[in-house]
Design an enzyme around this catalytic site. Sequence first.
Site, mmCIF file in Angstrom:
data_model
loop_
_atom_site.group_PDB
_atom_site.id
_atom_site.type_symbol
_atom_site.label_atom_id
_atom_site.label_comp_id
_atom_site.label_asym_id
_atom_site.label_seq_id
_atom_site.Cartn_x
_atom_site.Cartn_y
_atom_site.Cartn_z
ATOM 1 N N CYS A 63 0.806 -1.224 0.000
ATOM 2 C CA CYS A 63 0.000 0.000 0.000
ATOM 3 C C CYS A 63 0.842 1.279 0.000
ATOM 4 O O CYS A 63 0.320 2.368 -0.212
ATOM 5 C CB CYS A 63 -0.965 0.005 1.175
ATOM 6 S SG CYS A 63 -0.163 0.004 2.792
ATOM 7 N N HIS A 100 -2.671 11.497 15.386
ATOM 8 C CA HIS A 100 -3.204 10.674 14.295
ATOM 9 C C HIS A 100 -2.046 9.829 13.771
ATOM 10 O O HIS A 100 -0.977 10.350 13.460
ATOM 11 C CB HIS A 100 -3.758 11.559 13.178
ATOM 12 C CG HIS A 100 -4.128 10.806 11.946
ATOM 13 N ND1 HIS A 100 -5.247 10.001 11.895
ATOM 14 C CD2 HIS A 100 -3.526 10.711 10.738
ATOM 15 C CE1 HIS A 100 -5.318 9.464 10.688
ATOM 16 N NE2 HIS A 100 -4.287 9.868 9.975
ATOM 17 N N HIS A 103 -4.704 4.274 9.883
ATOM 18 C CA HIS A 103 -5.968 3.546 9.954
ATOM 19 C C HIS A 103 -5.696 2.057 10.109
ATOM 20 O O HIS A 103 -4.623 1.578 9.751
ATOM 21 C CB HIS A 103 -6.805 3.797 8.690
ATOM 22 C CG HIS A 103 -7.306 5.194 8.610
ATOM 23 N ND1 HIS A 103 -6.560 6.213 8.051
ATOM 24 C CD2 HIS A 103 -8.459 5.755 9.037
ATOM 25 C CE1 HIS A 103 -7.246 7.340 8.131
ATOM 26 N NE2 HIS A 103 -8.399 7.092 8.723
ATOM 27 N N ASP A 107 -8.015 -6.490 6.482
ATOM 28 C CA ASP A 107 -7.537 -7.270 5.334
ATOM 29 C C ASP A 107 -6.078 -7.706 5.494
ATOM 30 O O ASP A 107 -5.376 -7.941 4.527
ATOM 31 C CB ASP A 107 -7.710 -6.461 4.037
ATOM 32 C CG ASP A 107 -6.900 -5.158 4.035
ATOM 33 O OD1 ASP A 107 -6.197 -4.862 5.032
ATOM 34 O OD2 ASP A 107 -6.979 -4.425 3.038
ATOM 35 N N ARG A 115 -4.582 -5.024 9.520
ATOM 36 C CA ARG A 115 -3.495 -4.278 8.874
ATOM 37 C C ARG A 115 -3.523 -2.859 9.426
ATOM 38 O O ARG A 115 -4.410 -2.082 9.108
ATOM 39 C CB ARG A 115 -3.668 -4.248 7.358
ATOM 40 C CG ARG A 115 -2.692 -3.295 6.666
ATOM 41 C CD ARG A 115 -2.769 -3.375 5.149
ATOM 42 N NE ARG A 115 -4.086 -3.123 4.610
ATOM 43 C CZ ARG A 115 -4.477 -1.960 4.057
ATOM 44 N NH1 ARG A 115 -3.644 -0.944 3.981
ATOM 45 N NH2 ARG A 115 -5.695 -1.832 3.566
ATOM 46 N N CYS A 117 -2.197 0.399 8.999
ATOM 47 C CA CYS A 117 -1.576 1.182 7.938
ATOM 48 C C CYS A 117 -1.214 2.540 8.547
ATOM 49 O O CYS A 117 -2.090 3.363 8.806
ATOM 50 C CB CYS A 117 -2.561 1.313 6.789
ATOM 51 S SG CYS A 117 -1.898 2.167 5.363
#
Length: 144
Positions: A63, A100, A103, A107, A115, A117
């Site tokens: 990703c 922050h 996310h 999957d 995951r 990310c």
Amino acid sequence: MSKESKEQLKKRLTSIQYAVTQENGTEPPFQNEYYSKEDDGIYVDIISGKPLFSSLDKYDAGCGWPSFTKPIVEEEVIEKEDYSHGMIRTEVRSKEADSHLGHVFNDGPGPNGLRYCINSASLKFIPKSELEKEGYGSYQKLFD
């Protein structure tokens, strides 16, 4: 730990680190510091220094951002519903600094199928060889 003011953070962080951690931003995929890093060590919150993820749980999700199967300490990562950008996602924030991070998606590989990310800009990497020197010696056992 006393919380740094927005002005202090703007002076200490790069513009992308500030945008990601304080303004819920996202860095470009494949153009960030840690997405392809393979060294052993831990990733800590760039704001608070709290350990968040280990290289042992990092994998290439394709990703363009660092992806992990789980946090080192579950309680240090808070999940919140995120309805921005016309999507329903689960945002990941650091507990102590409320930064922050990125996310979490369902999957991923592994027993939990998660995951995480995460934006490189929200993290600082502490190499395995420097854990003791940097005050994270108790995490050495992860790599023994």
